[in-house]
Scaffold this motif. Structure first.
Motif, short mmCIF file in Angstrom:
data_model
loop_
_atom_site.label_atom_id
_atom_site.label_comp_id
_atom_site.label_asym_id
_atom_site.label_seq_id
_atom_site.Cartn_x
_atom_site.Cartn_y
_atom_site.Cartn_z
N ILE A 116 13.18 79.81 -85.86
CA ILE A 116 14.31 78.91 -86.14
C ILE A 116 15.60 79.70 -86.25
O ILE A 116 16.64 79.30 -85.73
N GLY A 117 15.53 80.84 -86.91
CA GLY A 117 16.72 81.67 -87.05
C GLY A 117 17.27 82.11 -85.71
O GLY A 117 18.48 82.10 -85.48
N LYS A 118 16.38 82.46 -84.81
CA LYS A 118 16.78 82.95 -83.49
C LYS A 118 17.31 81.83 -82.60
O LYS A 118 18.31 82.01 -81.87
N SER A 119 16.67 80.67 -82.64
CA SER A 119 17.02 79.60 -81.70
C SER A 119 17.99 78.55 -82.26
O SER A 119 18.74 77.93 -81.50
N LEU A 120 17.99 78.35 -83.58
CA LEU A 120 18.84 77.31 -84.16
C LEU A 120 19.80 77.83 -85.22
O LEU A 120 20.56 77.06 -85.81
N GLY A 121 19.77 79.13 -85.46
CA GLY A 121 20.60 79.72 -86.50
C GLY A 121 22.09 79.46 -86.30
O GLY A 121 22.82 79.25 -87.27
N THR A 122 22.55 79.47 -85.05
CA THR A 122 23.97 79.27 -84.78
C THR A 122 24.42 77.84 -85.08
O THR A 122 25.60 77.59 -85.27
N VAL A 123 23.46 76.91 -85.10
CA VAL A 123 23.78 75.52 -85.42
C VAL A 123 23.64 75.26 -86.92
O VAL A 123 24.53 74.67 -87.55
#
Length: 213
Positions: A116-123
C-alpha cells in the motif's frame, strides 16, 4: 455527572445559534499558553473516543482477506479491499483519490502495508490517511468501533487549534459529555494541566462562540 458549567455553555450556544438548513458541526476552539510548541514534546497529539460519537456516519475501509475481512464486514466496515483491489486502485488514481476523500479511516492487515505504501502512498499519505496496521492479536470489531467514534487532537506547533466534538443533532447532554471528555484529556496531556490552558470556546459552524474554560 457532567460539569454543569459545560451543560450551561452548550445550552447557551444552541439557544444563540440559529439552526441552519444543514446539520452544523459543534467545535472546540482551544487556546494554549506558556508552552513552547516548537518542541514536539510539548505538543498535543491525542486520539479520543467520544462517548456519544460525532453524530454523523464515519466511513472505514480495510485491506484484508479471509476471517479478518469477514469480521470487518460484520463490524460495519464500509469498504473491504483485497490484494487485487490494491493493484486496481494503484492503476486508477482518480478512483483512489475519490476513495481517500470519502473515507475517514483506513486499516490494513500488516502484510499489505509495504504494498500500500508503494502503490497508494502518494494518494493516502498527503491526506494523513495511511492505513492503521492491523495484527491478529487485536479484535477488528473493536478497532472499527473505536475509529467510528474517535477524534484526533493535534496542536502541531500552534497555540490555537480546533476540533469537532459532534453535531447539533446530538443534543445538549450528549454534546456536553463529549466536550468534558475532550477537556479532561487535554488537561491531562498538558505539562502543567489547566495552567497551560488560556481558554476553550465551543462554537457551531456558522453560529456564535461561548466560553467553556
Amino acid at each position: 455527572m457532567v460539569d454543569n458549567s459545560i451543560v450551561e455553555a452548550v445550552n447557551k450556544l444552541l439557544e444563540e445559534s440559529k439552526p441552519r438548513g444543514f446539520e452544523e458541526s459543534v467545535d472546540l476552539a482551544i487556546n494554549l499558553k506558556n508552552l513552547d510548541l516548537s518542541q514536539p514534546k510539548n505538543r498535543i497529539d491525542e486520539e479520543i473516543i467520544l462517548p456519544n460519537g460525532l453524530g454523523k456516519e464515519r466511513k472505514v475501509a480495510i485491506f484484508a482477506k479471509g476471517d479478518v475481512a469477514l469480521k470487518a464486514k460484520n463490524a460495519g466496515a464500509d469498504y473491504i479491499f483485497s490484494e487485487e483491489d490494491i493493484k486496481d486502485l494503484a492503476s486508477d488514481k482518480s478512483r483512489a483519490r475519490g476513495l481517500a476523500n470519502e473515507c475517514d479511516f483506513f486499516i490494513a492487515e500488516a502484510q499489505y502495508m509495504p504494498m500500500i505504501g508503494k502503490s497508494l502512498g502518494t494518494v493516502l499519505g498527503p491526506r494523513g490517511k495511511m492505513p492503521i496496521p492491523f495484527t491478529g492479536d487485536r479484535d477488528i470489531a473493536s478497532v472499527i468501533n473505536t475509529l467510528k467514534n474517535s477524534i484526533r487532537i493535534r496542536s502541531k506547533d500552534k497555540l490555537t487549534f480546533h476540533v469537532s466534538v459532534g453535531r447539533r443533532n446530538l443534543g445538549t447532554d450528549e454534546l456536553a459529555e463529549n466536550i468534558e471528555t475532550v477537556v479532561h484529556r487535554i488537561e491531562n496531556a498538558l505539562e502543567k494541566g489547566k495552567q497551560n490552558l488560556k481558554s476553550i470556546h465551543v462554537t457551531t459552524t456558522m453560529g456564535s462562540s461561548v466560553r467553556v474554560v
